[in-house]
Motif scaffolding. Structure first.
Motif, PDB file in Angstrom:
ATOM      1  N   ALA A   1       5.394  16.130   7.078  1.00 33.88           N
ATOM      2  CA  ALA A   1       6.380  15.124   8.181  1.00 33.88           C
ATOM      3  C   ALA A   1       5.512  14.455   8.957  1.00 33.88           C
ATOM      4  N   LEU A   2       4.323  14.895   9.197  1.00 33.41           N
ATOM      5  CA  LEU A   2       3.256  14.096  10.071  1.00 33.41           C
ATOM      6  C   LEU A   2       2.645  12.957   9.181  1.00 33.41           C
ATOM      7  N   ARG A   3       2.431  13.522   8.144  1.00 36.33           N
ATOM      8  CA  ARG A   3       1.808  12.246   7.108  1.00 36.33           C
ATOM      9  C   ARG A   3       2.626  11.228   7.253  1.00 36.33           C
ATOM     10  N   ARG A   4       4.123  11.556   7.091  1.00 37.58           N
ATOM     11  CA  ARG A   4       5.008  10.328   6.899  1.00 37.58           C
ATOM     12  C   ARG A   4       4.965   9.345   7.997  1.00 37.58           C
ATOM     13  N   ILE A   5       4.793  10.087   9.170  1.00 45.83           N
ATOM     14  CA  ILE A   5       4.851   8.921  10.273  1.00 45.83           C
ATOM     15  C   ILE A   5       3.779   8.066  10.057  1.00 45.83           C
ATOM     16  N   ARG A   6       2.770   8.442   9.888  1.00 48.58           N
ATOM     17  CA  ARG A   6       1.494   7.732   9.665  1.00 48.58           C
ATOM     18  C   ARG A   6       1.353   6.554   8.966  1.00 48.58           C
ATOM     19  N   GLY A   7       1.070   5.331   9.490  1.00 45.91           N
ATOM     20  CA  GLY A   7       1.467   4.199   8.697  1.00 45.91           C
ATOM     21  C   GLY A   7       2.775   3.716   8.446  1.00 45.91           C
ATOM     22  N   ARG A   8       3.850   4.572   8.407  1.00 45.96           N
ATOM     23  CA  ARG A   8       5.090   4.186   8.211  1.00 45.96           C
ATOM     24  C   ARG A   8       5.893   3.993   9.536  1.00 45.96           C
ATOM     25  N   ARG A   9       5.707   4.749  10.448  1.00 48.89           N
ATOM     26  CA  ARG A   9       6.163   4.287  11.944  1.00 48.89           C
ATOM     27  C   ARG A   9       5.111   3.815  12.842  1.00 48.89           C
ATOM     28  N   ILE A  10       4.020   4.353  12.433  1.00 50.63           N
ATOM     29  CA  ILE A  10       2.882   3.887  13.448  1.00 50.63           C
ATOM     30  C   ILE A  10       1.916   3.451  12.490  1.00 50.63           C
ATOM     31  N   GLY A  11       1.362   2.076  12.626  1.00 51.99           N
ATOM     32  CA  GLY A  11       0.064   1.420  12.029  1.00 51.99           C
ATOM     33  C   GLY A  11      -1.164   1.177  12.749  1.00 51.99           C
ATOM     34  N   MET A  12      -2.059   1.562  12.327  1.00 53.68           N
ATOM     35  CA  MET A  12      -3.132   1.308  13.062  1.00 53.68           C
ATOM     36  C   MET A  12      -4.396   0.344  12.479  1.00 53.68           C
ATOM     37  N   ILE A  13      -4.875  -0.590  13.305  1.00 48.09           N
ATOM     38  CA  ILE A  13      -5.955  -1.389  13.082  1.00 48.09           C
ATOM     39  C   ILE A  13      -7.217  -0.832  13.629  1.00 48.09           C
ATOM     40  N   PHE A  14      -8.216  -0.542  13.023  1.00 47.39           N
ATOM     41  CA  PHE A  14      -9.455  -0.024  13.680  1.00 47.39           C
ATOM     42  C   PHE A  14     -10.424  -1.123  14.090  1.00 47.39           C
ATOM     43  N   GLN A  15     -11.460  -0.775  14.804  1.00 45.27           N
ATOM     44  CA  GLN A  15     -12.169  -1.756  15.539  1.00 45.27           C
ATOM     45  C   GLN A  15     -13.127  -2.561  14.490  1.00 45.27           C
ATOM     46  N   ASP A  16     -14.031  -1.776  13.662  1.00 44.01           N
ATOM     47  CA  ASP A  16     -14.931  -2.488  12.789  1.00 44.01           C
ATOM     48  C   ASP A  16     -14.394  -2.383  11.350  1.00 44.01           C
ATOM     49  N   PRO A  17     -14.036  -3.571  11.103  1.00 42.85           N
ATOM     50  CA  PRO A  17     -13.378  -3.268   9.589  1.00 42.85           C
ATOM     51  C   PRO A  17     -14.347  -3.374   8.405  1.00 42.85           C
ATOM     52  N   MET A  18     -15.740  -3.448   8.761  1.00 45.81           N
ATOM     53  CA  MET A  18     -16.656  -3.294   7.814  1.00 45.81           C
ATOM     54  C   MET A  18     -16.827  -1.621   7.520  1.00 45.81           C
ATOM     55  N   SER A  19     -16.776  -0.739   8.614  1.00 42.45           N
ATOM     56  CA  SER A  19     -17.079   0.558   8.484  1.00 42.45           C
ATOM     57  C   SER A  19     -15.486   1.165   8.068  1.00 42.45           C
TER      58      SER A  19
ATOM     59  N   ARG B   1       1.962   2.712  -1.546  1.00 41.13           N
ATOM     60  CA  ARG B   1       2.398   3.824  -2.405  1.00 41.13           C
ATOM     61  C   ARG B   1       2.513   5.330  -1.658  1.00 41.13           C
ATOM     62  N   ALA B   2       2.043   5.301  -0.524  1.00 41.70           N
ATOM     63  CA  ALA B   2       1.764   6.440   0.220  1.00 41.70           C
ATOM     64  C   ALA B   2       3.236   6.722   0.747  1.00 41.70           C
ATOM     65  N   HIS B   3       4.013   5.626   0.870  1.00 40.75           N
ATOM     66  CA  HIS B   3       5.261   5.740   1.699  1.00 40.75           C
ATOM     67  C   HIS B   3       6.607   5.401   0.810  1.00 40.75           C
ATOM     68  N   PHE B   4       6.203   4.518  -0.184  1.00 46.48           N
ATOM     69  CA  PHE B   4       7.477   4.011  -0.721  1.00 46.48           C
ATOM     70  C   PHE B   4       7.087   4.189  -2.414  1.00 46.48           C
ATOM     71  N   ASP B   5       8.333   4.770  -3.079  1.00 41.50           N
ATOM     72  CA  ASP B   5       8.138   5.209  -4.438  1.00 41.50           C
ATOM     73  C   ASP B   5       8.194   3.929  -5.246  1.00 41.50           C
ATOM     74  N   VAL B   6       7.115   3.070  -5.452  1.00 41.30           N
ATOM     75  CA  VAL B   6       7.247   2.069  -6.130  1.00 41.30           C
ATOM     76  C   VAL B   6       6.074   2.320  -7.213  1.00 41.30           C
ATOM     77  N   SER B   7       6.141   1.368  -8.225  1.00 36.79           N
ATOM     78  CA  SER B   7       5.062   1.559  -9.466  1.00 36.79           C
ATOM     79  C   SER B   7       3.866   0.524  -8.983  1.00 36.79           C
ATOM     80  N   LYS B   8       2.807   0.982  -9.446  1.00 37.35           N
ATOM     81  CA  LYS B   8       1.447   0.423  -9.049  1.00 37.35           C
ATOM     82  C   LYS B   8       1.435  -1.034  -9.365  1.00 37.35           C
ATOM     83  N   ARG B   9       2.331  -1.575 -10.112  1.00 37.15           N
ATOM     84  CA  ARG B   9       2.397  -2.990 -10.326  1.00 37.15           C
ATOM     85  C   ARG B   9       2.961  -3.553  -9.115  1.00 37.15           C
TER      86      ARG B   9
END
Lengths: 335, 328, 279
Positions: A85-103, A120-128
């Motif tokens: 249940a927790l995994r499902r809100i991460r990215g799906r209901r709240i998205g996060m941009i972190f500070q240093d894109p390199m690391s 694919r973590a949240h939608f059941d779609v093919s890789k393509r």
């Protein structure tokens, strides 16, 4: 207005010296409505990043969110969620941009794959299908030639492009809330403006609520609806943006504004705030800004609560009750 | 990209050659500066006439000037010819070739265990950091690291081999085994003899591998991109495998390069204790016999293996890490 | 507080550091203080009496020549610890010197030195030692220390070189050079102290390596020669009576394990401290 996020009495603690615990986030509360942008402003070390990590329950151990805190996402109690249940809100209901894109990007995976993974973590779609959506996202964040860029590795992209990739990743699962933690700090000034423009556009297009975390007051103006200023783990002032810029009332906020060099207006000295931000174990009792405050209210030995100053404007300072004192100070400041 | 890689490989090979050259020079110097007479031991076995001494010296080329000796040494080394063993009277190369398979077998098994069990345990420690399991495994690996391999070998040989008579404690095969025995029987016999020496080496080497991998994994788990992956909602198992593992694998490759000497060195003591007929035992015996050509040959081979291991490791790095490929 | 004192305090704060320090101090103390009170380890061998199991008179038993095992273990400690400490001192000195030179001067000096280091690291240390010791019958102790020391500096030099390269473009170095500091001053006063941390950790690892190596060499009959007692030699002597008198090899072995364990723990604690303080 639908309320998408409600945070009350958020406390995050870490172990301190000799079996005590310190609270880098100490009783933070705010709300977010659909489509609105709230800016969380403060210097490094004030607890703003930890606050944002708490919303996704990503506080690194040995830190933990204390009981008595409330994080409510619409109808969902985030703190009561576990596992899937927790995994499902991460990215799906709240998205996060972190500070240093390199690391913050995995160096051995292609960027297209990293975006597709989020899909694919949240939608059941093919890789393509996920790949195609990833390319579409790259196009949305204004990356030229997205099809071939999706095959690139992070180190092959410039800083600005990496940050756009991060935005694409954050938006991959179409969240209702976007947390942007210092999205432009690691970038060149010219690139900063571009990234902010991308963020603005995407927010408007998707109707997302945005929690913008930054130490730079400059990017707050004209972008945020409301501002909350943090110091030493607490919110010390909050107001609508226009109101805050016109009437900064907490001595710390005033100090922040006074430290900004301005191109217009009379040329005067910059007035930095004396002293430095204390570490959590060295916080004084009572008002935490007291050691650096130019005024020091007689009652400041006692921790002030957030007191109302006007419509939607509150500050954590006893001066709120002494309106005469405040008026006097405003005159000298503007004069 | 392929062109860049082969170019890089060529450069690396040249570097390796240079190192090997220095190795050969070092070995030669080592032999000559060490005090004592190379033929002293031979002479001490029985009285020897000056004529015989001169003949022996001529045979081993010790009567020629240093420069000439060095020249012929290098020429020989390049061909793989390290001269004749003083003790066995046979070409060094042939002796080494005979013993290599046994050492590779032992070392190979130990490396395999290290890179499966060792890495898995180290990663397990990292993901369960601070728990009782972690502390227990840390204690075990610390202890394992501190044990001298020859002592452990002796203890195991005594306990398991002699006292409990569970496994053979010496040699590579049962001398009493029926020469017509089938493949299965012979393999079983071999494995039984392999067990104790392998176990000894594993205990000592696993400790290092676990500690190393634990550290590497903890470092990787600290990286922000791990947080990003979690923030995306990626399932934890995938976070560990796809993000953490793949990046923690690099230090492991370095470890592989470092452990290659185990194939030869750690084996010296263990092979001695268990009379396992490999390179290590050969070297240990050669010491007692003051057999310099043999010693130099084994040392050169050991160095060669290490250098080779380094190249293989670097190659693997280049193939797995796109950043290294870019720099190549 | 001096840097060393601060380091020590931080190590002491950790449980592993405390344990290691106490263990090592006990061993060292025992090695220094106990010998006069214990039976002579090199006493006249008495084959008739032979090996006896641990008892009150001989807490570790006696070996097949009726020598008290405890006192031999303690004497062995003296030698092993001294040899290890001195050898590592030599290694670290050479390693630091070479690393500094290579890292600071760079160019062809660096290339040449690093080729030598690569070669030194390529040949397994044990083989180098075997080669050198094969020729040297009954090697005197100081020579053994020197040989051990001169075969163990390659890794340390790489370490120091790495640090120097990392630091030499830091502002504080350019600042010193701009102020007119000569090369030697920059190297010794500015760069070298910054390598002290990693060097210290490498030194502890080196000590445990040498203890194990020396024991192994003594086991093979090289290394420390009788009558000087050594743990490795004791285990060698115990081989023929391993089955009937296991205590003769058990205690020297345990002594090695405990000592190396303590040194490793100390090294761990040190590197933990240095990591977290970012020194």
């Amino acid at each position: 207005m639908s309320r998408v996020l409600e945070v009350e009495n958020l406390r995050v603690t870490f172990p301190g010296a000799a079996a005590t615990r310190v609270s880098p986030v100490d009783g933070v509360a705010f709300t977010l409505d659909r489509g609105e942008t709230l800016a969380l402003v403060g210097e490094s070390g004030c607890g703003k990043s930890l606050t944002s990590l708490s919303l996704l329950r990503l506080v690194p151990p040995p830190g933990r969110i204390e009981a008595g805190s409330t994080i409510r996402l619409g109808d969902t109690d985030v703190l009561a969620l576990e596992g899937e249940a927790l995994r499902r809100i991460r990215g799906r209901r709240i998205g996060m941009i972190f500070q240093d894109p390199m690391s913050s990007l995995n160096p051995v995976l292609r960027v297209g794959d990293q975006i597709a993974e989020g899909i694919r973590a949240h939608f059941d779609v093919s890789k393509r299908e996920a790949r195609e959506r990833a390319v579409a996202l790259l196009r949305e964040v204004d990356i030229p030639d997205p099809v071939s860029r999706a095959e690139a590795y992070p180190h092959q992209l410039s800083g600005g492009m990496r940050q756009r990739v991060m935005i694409a990743i954050a938006l991959a699962a179409e969240p209702e809330i976007l947390i942007a933690d210092e999205p432009t700090t690691a970038l060149d000034v010219t690139v900063q403006a571009q990234i902010l423009e991308v963020l603005d556009r995407l927010q408007a297009a998707r109707g997302m609520a945005v929690l913008l975390i930054t130490h730079d007051l400059g990017i707050v103006a004209g972008r945020a609806d409301r501002v909350a200023v943090m110091y030493a783990g607490q919110i010390v002032e909050e107001a609508a943006t226009g109101e805050l810029f016109a009437r900064p009332s907490h001595p710390y906020t005033q100090g922040l504004f006074g430290s900004i060099p301005r191109l217009s207006g009379p040329v005067g000295r910059l007035t930095p705030i004396s002293g430095t931000v204390p570490a959590p174990h060295a916080w004084p009792d009572g008002c935490r800004f007291r050691p650096r405050c130019p005024i020091v209210h007689p009652r400041s030995q006692e921790m002030p609560p957030l007191l109302a100053l006007g419509a939607g404007h509150r500050m954590r300072c006893w001066l709120a009750n002494d309106s005469d004192e405040r008026d006097k100070r405003e005159e000298t400041r503007d004069g | 990209m392929a062109r860049g890689l082969s170019g890089w490989l060529a450069a690396r090979a040249v570097q390796a050659m240079a190192t090997l050259a220095v190795v050969l020079i070092l070995l030669f110097v080592l032999m000559r500066i060490a005090p004592g007479d190379p033929l002293g031991r031979l002479a001490s076995d029985r009285p020897i006439t000056p004529a015989e001494t001169a003949a022996l010296r001529a045979r081993y080329g010790l009567d020629r000037p240093i420069a000439a000796q060095f020249a012929s040494y290098v020429q020989g080394a390049v061909r793989g010819d390290f001269g004749t063993s003083i003790e066995y009277g046979r070409p060094v190369g042939a002796l080494i070739a005979e013993r290599l398979p046994a050492t590779f077998l032992l070392g190979g098994v130990v490396l395999l265990v290290n890179f499966t069990v060792g890495i898995w345990l180290g990663a397990l420690q990292a993901t369960n950091r601070g728990t009782l399991l972690d502390r227990l495994l840390t204690a075990v690996s610390l202890a394992g690291h501190a044990v001298p391999s020859f002592w452990l070998g002796l203890v195991l040989a005594w306990l398991v081999g002699v006292r409990w008579r569970l496994l053979p404690a010496a040699g590579m095969q049962n001398p009493l085994l029926d020469p017509d025995a089938g493949l299965a029987a012979r393999t079983a016999d071999l494995l039984a003899h392999l067990a104790l020496p392998a176990l000894t080496l594993c205990v000592v080497s696993l400790a290092g591998t676990m500690r190393y991998q634990r550290r590497a994994m903890i470092e990787v788990l600290r990286f922000p991109y791990i947080a990003t992956a979690r923030a995306k909602g990626v399932p934890e198992s995938q976070v560990l495998h796809r993000h953490a593992w793949r990046n923690a694998l690099f230090p492991v490759l370095t470890l592989f390069g470092l452990w290659l000497p185990i194939l030869v060195t750690g084996a010296v003591f263990v092979e001695s204790v268990f009379a396992w007929p490999g390179l290590g035992l050969l070297a240990a015996d050669a010491v007692g016999a003051r057999d310099y050509p043999l010693l130099m040959g084994t040392a050169a081979l050991a160095a060669g293996l290490v250098i080779l291991g380094g190249i293989v490791t670097d190659l693997a790095y280049a193939m797995l890490d796109p950043r290294v490929r870019a720099a190549a | 507080m001096s840097w060393l004192a601060q380091l020590w305090a931080a190590v002491w704060r950790r449980r592993s550091g405390r344990f290691a320090a106490v263990a090592l101090a006990t061993i060292a103390l025992a090695a220094i203080v106990l010998p006069p009170v214990l039976p002579d380890p090199a006493a006249q061998p008495d084959i008739v009496a032979g090996a006896t199991p641990p008892a009150s008179a001989h807490p570790f038993g006696t070996d097949q020549l009726s020598r008290d095992v405890l006192s031999r273990v303690v004497s062995g400690a003296r030698v092993s610890l001294a040899v290890a400490a001195l050898a590592v001192l030599v290694s670290m000195t050479i390693g630091a010197a070479v690393g500094l030179t290579a890292g600071y001067f760079g160019g062809s000096v660096d290339a040449l030195l690093m080729r030598i280091v690569d070669a030194g690291l390529a040949i397994p240390r044990l083989f180098i030692l075997l080669l050198l010791l094969a020729v040297w019958e009954r090697i005197p102790l100081p020579a053994l220390v020197l040989i051990l020391g001169t075969t163990g500096w390659f890794g340390a030099s790489r370490l120091v070189r790495g640090e120097v390269i990392r630091l030499r473009h830091e502002p504080f170095v350019s600042g010193a050079e701009a102020l007119g500091a000569g090369r030697r001053r920059v190297m010794f006063r500015h760069l070298l102290p910054n390598t002290a941390g990693p060097l210290l950790v490498a030194a502890t690892l080196g000590v445990s390596d040498v203890i194990l190596l020396e024991a192994g060499l003594s086991f093979l009959g090289l290394g420390i020669q009788p009558p000087t007692p050594s743990w490795g030699a004791m285990i060698l002597d115990a081989k023929p009576v391993l089955v009937v008198a296991p205590w003769t090899s058990l205690f020297p072995g345990l002594a090695i394990v405990v000592t190396v364990l303590a040194v490793n723990l100390l090294g761990d604690a040190l590197s933990d401290v240095l990591d977290s303080s970012g020194a």
